[in-house]
Enzyme design. Structure first.
Site, PDB file in Angstrom:
ATOM      1  N   GLY A  46       1.097  -0.927   0.038  1.00 18.74           N
ATOM      2  CA  GLY A  46      -0.309   0.084  -0.201  1.00 18.74           C
ATOM      3  C   GLY A  46       0.666   1.127  -0.057  1.00 18.74           C
ATOM      4  N   GLN A  51       2.894   9.903   1.407  1.00 23.18           N
ATOM      5  CA  GLN A  51       4.702   9.285   1.313  1.00 23.18           C
ATOM      6  C   GLN A  51       5.686   9.840   0.060  1.00 23.18           C
ATOM      7  OE1 GLN A  51       2.482   5.187   2.078  1.00 23.18           O
ATOM      8  NE2 GLN A  51       5.037   4.864   2.702  1.00 23.18           N
ATOM      9  N   CYS A  88       6.507  -0.347   5.765  1.00 23.20           N
ATOM     10  CA  CYS A  88       6.037   0.521   6.092  1.00 23.20           C
ATOM     11  C   CYS A  88       7.532   1.169   4.868  1.00 23.20           C
ATOM     12  CB  CYS A  88       6.125   2.137   6.548  1.00 23.20           C
ATOM     13  SG  CYS A  88       5.635   3.665   6.072  1.00 23.20           S
ATOM     14  N   LEU A  89       7.035   1.458   3.435  1.00 23.86           N
ATOM     15  CA  LEU A  89       7.627   2.253   2.597  1.00 23.86           C
ATOM     16  C   LEU A  89       8.752   3.194   2.770  1.00 23.86           C
ATOM     17  CD1 LEU A  89       6.564   0.854  -0.659  1.00 23.86           C
ATOM     18  CD2 LEU A  89       7.445   0.175   0.042  1.00 23.86           C
ATOM     19  N   HIS A 130      -3.282   0.809   8.119  1.00 26.26           N
ATOM     20  CA  HIS A 130      -2.541   1.560   8.098  1.00 26.26           C
ATOM     21  C   HIS A 130      -2.146   2.426   7.129  1.00 26.26           C
ATOM     22  CE1 HIS A 130       2.387   0.562   7.454  1.00 26.26           C
ATOM     23  NE2 HIS A 130       2.272   1.896   6.776  1.00 26.26           N
ATOM     24  N   GLU A 131      -2.801   2.773   5.795  1.00 28.48           N
ATOM     25  CA  GLU A 131      -2.488   4.271   4.576  1.00 28.48           C
ATOM     26  C   GLU A 131      -3.521   5.290   4.691  1.00 28.48           C
ATOM     27  OE1 GLU A 131      -0.520   3.746   2.969  1.00 28.48           O
ATOM     28  OE2 GLU A 131       0.065   1.070   3.471  1.00 28.48           O
ATOM     29  N   HIS A 134      -1.715   6.606   7.676  1.00 32.57           N
ATOM     30  CA  HIS A 134      -0.687   8.053   7.128  1.00 32.57           C
ATOM     31  C   HIS A 134      -1.617   9.454   6.487  1.00 32.57           C
ATOM     32  CE1 HIS A 134       2.927   6.167   6.572  1.00 32.57           C
ATOM     33  NE2 HIS A 134       2.078   4.917   5.321  1.00 32.57           N
TER      34      HIS A 134
HETATM   35 ZN    ZN Z   1       3.334   2.986   5.659  1.00 34.79          ZN
END
Ligand code: ZN
Length: 164
Positions: A46, A51, A88-89, A130-131, A134
């Site tokens: 995701g 991000q 997480c990226l 999670h998204e 963000h």
């Molecule tokens: Zn993330």
């Protein structure tokens, strides 16, 4: 389409509250396309707009079957609980156990500007939560129960877990 730069923890963009999308403009459509491509390139599960440095309430999630585009997403129902591994990226090389609902229902707008609902469980439920976190400036590390040790990460890598 273009692959966008993913900002990392410490970047103030990740701590801001994103604004809702009020109109689907060509710019929003291009952002969705670029986010899909960036997610695929990063091999993630995701990706949220902050991000990639954009403070809008937009996320893309790979459910395993398809990449779902979520505009102004909200969790409208949740059920059960799970404690599983998340990454997480924007927080590279860190994995931790989080507490999340086992199942969630998300209401969002699609690229045609229509409202829809989608349910997810397990990894997909974690990813939706999670998204959406963000979009309010939260990272999974804020409420992590346990950060995995290098030994635990090595074990996990053998099982081939994806990053969110
Ligand atoms: Zn993330």
């Amino acid at each position: 389409m273009a692959i966008l730069n993913i900002v990392k923890e410490g970047d103030p963009t990740l701590r801001k509250t994103c604004r809702p999308v009020t109109e689907i403009t060509p710019r929003i459509l291009r952002l969705l396309d670029d986010m899909r491509e960036t997610l695929e390139d990063a091999n993630g599960a995701g990706l949220a707009a902050p991000q990639v440095g954009i403070l809008r309430r937009i996320a893309v999630v790979d459910t395993g079957d398809e990449v779902v585009e979520l505009i102004n997403p909200e969790i409208v129902e949740s059920e059960g609980e799970q404690e599983e591994v998340e990454g997480c990226l924007s927080v590279p090389d860190v994995w931790g156990i989080t507490h999340r609902p086992e199942k969630v229902k998300v209401r969002a707008m699609n690229r045609e500007g229509e409202l829809f609902e989608i349910e997810g469980e397990g990894l997909v439920a974690r990813c939706f939560c999670h998204e959406i976190d963000h979009l309010d400036g939260h990272l999974f590390t804020d409420n992590v129960l346990h950060i995995l040790t290098p030994e635990e990460v090595a074990e996990l890598m053998e099982d081939g877990e994806e990053e969110d």
